[in-house]
Enzyme design. Structure first.
Site, PDB file in Angstrom:
ATOM      1  N   GLU A 186      10.062  11.007  19.444  1.00 31.74           N
ATOM      2  CA  GLU A 186      10.204  10.338  18.154  1.00 31.74           C
ATOM      3  C   GLU A 186      11.174  11.162  17.318  1.00 31.74           C
ATOM      4  O   GLU A 186      10.896  12.303  16.974  1.00 31.74           O
ATOM      5  CB  GLU A 186       8.853  10.233  17.433  1.00 31.74           C
ATOM      6  CG  GLU A 186       8.949   9.339  16.208  1.00 31.74           C
ATOM      7  CD  GLU A 186       7.930   9.668  15.127  1.00 31.74           C
ATOM      8  OE1 GLU A 186       7.723   8.828  14.252  1.00 31.74           O
ATOM      9  OE2 GLU A 186       7.365  10.773  15.145  1.00 31.74           O
ATOM     10  N   ASP A 193       3.821   2.974  11.833  1.00 31.72           N
ATOM     11  CA  ASP A 193       4.280   3.597  10.583  1.00 31.72           C
ATOM     12  C   ASP A 193       5.171   2.659   9.773  1.00 31.72           C
ATOM     13  O   ASP A 193       5.658   3.029   8.700  1.00 31.72           O
ATOM     14  CB  ASP A 193       5.137   4.846  10.880  1.00 31.72           C
ATOM     15  CG  ASP A 193       4.357   5.956  11.538  1.00 31.72           C
ATOM     16  OD1 ASP A 193       3.142   6.054  11.301  1.00 31.72           O
ATOM     17  OD2 ASP A 193       4.972   6.735  12.291  1.00 31.72           O
TER      18      ASP A 193
HETATM   19  O1  TEU Z   1       5.562   9.914  12.119  1.00 25.83           O
HETATM   20  C1  TEU Z   1       6.661  10.653  11.732  1.00 25.83           C
HETATM   21  C2  TEU Z   1       7.390  10.265  10.521  1.00 25.83           C
HETATM   22  O2  TEU Z   1       8.118  11.055   9.976  1.00 25.83           O
HETATM   23  C3  TEU Z   1       7.292   8.926   9.959  1.00 25.83           C
HETATM   24  O3  TEU Z   1       7.334   7.861  10.750  1.00 25.83           O
HETATM   25  C4  TEU Z   1       6.361   8.900   8.810  1.00 25.83           C
HETATM   26  O4  TEU Z   1       5.124   8.342   9.114  1.00 25.83           O
HETATM   27  C5  TEU Z   1       7.013   8.074   7.764  1.00 25.83           C
HETATM   28  O5  TEU Z   1       8.279   8.584   7.553  1.00 25.83           O
HETATM   29  C6  TEU Z   1       6.290   8.152   6.487  1.00 25.83           C
HETATM   30  O6  TEU Z   1       7.015   7.406   5.572  1.00 25.83           O
HETATM   31  C7  TEU Z   1       4.706  10.468  13.057  1.00 25.83           C
HETATM   32  C8  TEU Z   1       3.569   9.522  13.344  1.00 25.83           C
HETATM   33  O7  TEU Z   1       4.075   8.368  13.953  1.00 25.83           O
HETATM   34  C9  TEU Z   1       2.828   9.274  12.073  1.00 25.83           C
HETATM   35  O8  TEU Z   1       1.831   8.300  12.209  1.00 25.83           O
HETATM   36  C10 TEU Z   1       2.250  10.591  11.618  1.00 25.83           C
HETATM   37  O9  TEU Z   1       1.648  10.448  10.363  1.00 25.83           O
HETATM   38  C11 TEU Z   1       3.324  11.679  11.525  1.00 25.83           C
HETATM   39  O10 TEU Z   1       4.176  11.710  12.655  1.00 25.83           O
HETATM   40  C12 TEU Z   1       2.675  13.041  11.448  1.00 25.83           C
HETATM   41  O11 TEU Z   1       2.127  13.392  12.669  1.00 25.83           O
END
Ligand code: TEU
Ligand code: CA
Length: 545
Positions: free
Chosen positions: A248, A323
């Site tokens: 990611e 997200d």
């Molecule tokens: O998400 C990472 C991340 O930076 C984003 O997608 C974030 O949730 C968004 O920018 C907020 O506006 C990952 C996971 O997919 C997410 O669910 C977690 O909260 C995050 O990492 C932390 O582990």
């Protein structure tokens, strides 16, 4: 492995299927629904974290990387899931959260107790004079990125929630521990890994204030990121060609993204990049409501497609995840043209070069929840932002207009299996409200040949059948058109055209785009065959020659 003909289906277990009436989805629920996922045609099931966790961030705050959170089930349930998926020719992809762990993890607890070995697992620094944190960096969920260690003059770094302490990847013991965890799950039969915010693990040598921003430029694609990923690859999944990995990588640039995924670097199989989804963030602020900028969307999608192809990199293709808001509400039309626009968006994406990833409910056109009361929201980020907006004096009208289309909870409401009160998700009280539109948006209409589900099924089948989709080149067409997104895929003289009207009015395909010998493969309007010229609202066609 031909990554181009694989399909990933993302499951948010908490909201997928509850089997014991506690209102929380569980692993047995995933087992119960395996035939449904198989019917769609997926190969890999990416499950967001179900490991032991206090759940401040729904499992992205892992307290034990080797045990199943009792809310989701037991290790036996997990083993049964791997086995049952395997019987159907599907594989599990786990979500590895290695940028940070929960402050409830024993590593952090030992660090707190002063154990020097574990203190070095984290990023602990002295504060500045005057009781200020070491730098001005901002947490992704709001507030300072530094958590105070009571009774000291020290702080620990947390790029996300205060309960998510960043791990110190400079420490070889941390890197070894992460390899061991991946190996542990591979031995249990896991054949895929999604690495959470993995582009943030390499921090700078010097911790200093970011005078021009929130600090992210210092640690996104940080100085030793490629070394760390290569080491993880060599020390774990890279030993097995059958395992696929997705990083990611929000905000990574192209150059790094190519390097992450070009097989020669031995890092990852593919990435999730988010540039195409930032087209409705005015000046980078996701909470501000603005219509999406179509030209930017096309430009971003095609720039990444072409550059990744040139550099030998590989992308996962996705419209959203847990997200992001539901795409049919965000870019399509979740009212009058919900079915047409959901199918159009699917067509636009599934013809591209990469590995498609479908988020639960996308295949039936689920929409945003749009909650209008803060008591309905559960997400930690949303709750923080709500408080910030209140402090800034925003009105309830402004706040709910924003949260209703931007909050992460929009995509986290329970899967809509049927039209009953709790959508067939639970017999108890769901942990987050079910969208009442389950009455008419649910999986039961999937037998209907004109359903969104059947359209996804066709797209998946075409990808598996036609090498031009799984392996062909991409050429953007009509780049300046204000309504149409179009491209050509080619492989060994075979050509496929994808033509999509992204808006709710009619439009006309300019002459000279299609060769004379075109043949319709797929259309999102049933009945009358496409005339090769006019595009109805949200019409999307796939054509071969
Ligand atoms: O998400 C990472 C991340 O930076 C984003 O997608 C974030 O949730 C968004 O920018 C907020 O506006 C990952 C996971 O997919 C997410 O669910 C977690 O909260 C995050 O990492 C932390 O582990
Ligand atoms: Ca349950």
């Amino acid at each position: 492995m031909n990554l181009g003909n694989k399909i990933i289906y993302q499951i948010y277990p908490k909201s997928f299927q509850d089997t014991n009436g506690d209102g929380i989805g569980d692993l047995q629920g995933v087992i119960r629904r395996l035939d449904y996922i198989k019917e769609l045609g997926a190969d890999y099931l990416w499950l967001t974290p179900f490991l032991r966790s206090p759940q401040y961030d729904n499992g992205y705050d892992v307290a034990d990387y080797r045990s199943i959170d009792p809310r989701y089930g037991t290790m036996e349930d997990f083993e049964e899931l791997v086995e049952e998926a395997g019987k159907r020719g599907m594989y599990l992809m786990m979500d590895m959260v290695f940028n940070h762990c929960s402050t409830g993890h024993e590593w952090f607890q030992k660090a707190l107790a002063g154990d020097p070995y574990y203190r070095d697992f984290f990023i602990i620094r002295k504060g500045k004079d005057g009781g200020l944190p070491p730098t001005n960096w901002v947490s992704k969920f709001g507030g300072s990125a530094w958590g105070y260690l009571p009774g000291t003059d020290e702080y620990y770094l947390h790029l996300f929630h205060v309960s998510q302490a960043d791990l110190n990847w400079e420490n070889p013991h941390v890197r070894r521990a992460c390899c061991d965890i991946v190996n542990f799950w591979m031995e249990k039969g896991v054949r895929g890994f999604r690495f959470d915010v993995i582009n943030l693990i390499s921090k700078p040598d010097v911790y200093e204030d970011d005078l021009a921003g929130d600090g992210h430029r210092f640690y996104t694609d940080g100085p030793r990121i490629h070394q760390f990923l290569h080491e993880l690859n060599r020390g774990s999944f890279g030993r097995d060609d059958e395992v696929i990995t997705v990083g990611e990588m929000a905000s990574s640039n192209l150059e790094n993204s190519i390097r992450y995924t070009n097989p020669q670097s031995e890092e990852l199989s593919m990435i999730f990049d988010f540039h195409h989804l930032k087209v409705d963030y005015p000046s980078g602020n996701k909470w501000e409501v603005q219509p999406f900028r179509f030209r930017d969307l096309k430009h971003n999608l095609f720039e990444w497609q072409q550059e990744m192809e040139k550099g030998g990199g590989w992308q996962s293709l996705f419209w959203y995840n847990h997200d992001q808001p539901r795409i049919v509400s965000r870019i399509g039309d979740d009212g009058k043209y919900r079915v047409e626009s959901a199918k159009m968006l699917a067509t636009a994406l599934h013809g591209l070069r990469g590995t498609p990833c479908i988020y639960q409910g996308e295949e039936i056109g689920m929409t945003n929840a749009g909650f209008r009361d803060i008591s309905q929201y559960r997400d930690i980020e949303t709750l923080n932002v709500y408080n910030e907006m209140k402090l800034k004096g925003k009105t309830d009208g402004e706040i709910y207009r924003s949260l209703g289309c931007k909050s992460r909870d929009n995509s986290r409401t329970p899967m809509q299996w049927d039209g009953t009160e709790n959508a067939g998700f639970t017999d108890g009280t769901p942990w987050i409200e079910v969208n009442p539109n389950c009455a008419f948006i649910n999986t039961l209409d999937r037998e209907d040949p004109d359903s969104i589900f059947q359209h996804y099924k066709k797209l998946i089948a075409l990808r598996k059948e036609l090498p031009v989709i799984s392996q062909g080149d991409v050429t953007p067409l009509l780049e300046d058109d204000e309504k149409i997104l179009a491209y050509r895929r080619s492989l060994n003289g075979e050509e496929l055209y994808v033509i999509c009207n992204f808006f709710g009015g009619e439009t006309v395909l300019p002459d000279g785009i299609l060769p004379d010998s075109w043949k319709l493969l797929l259309d999102n309007y049933p009945g009358e065959a496409w005339d090769g010229r006019s595009l109805r609202p949200y019409e999307a066609v796939m054509v071969i020659s």
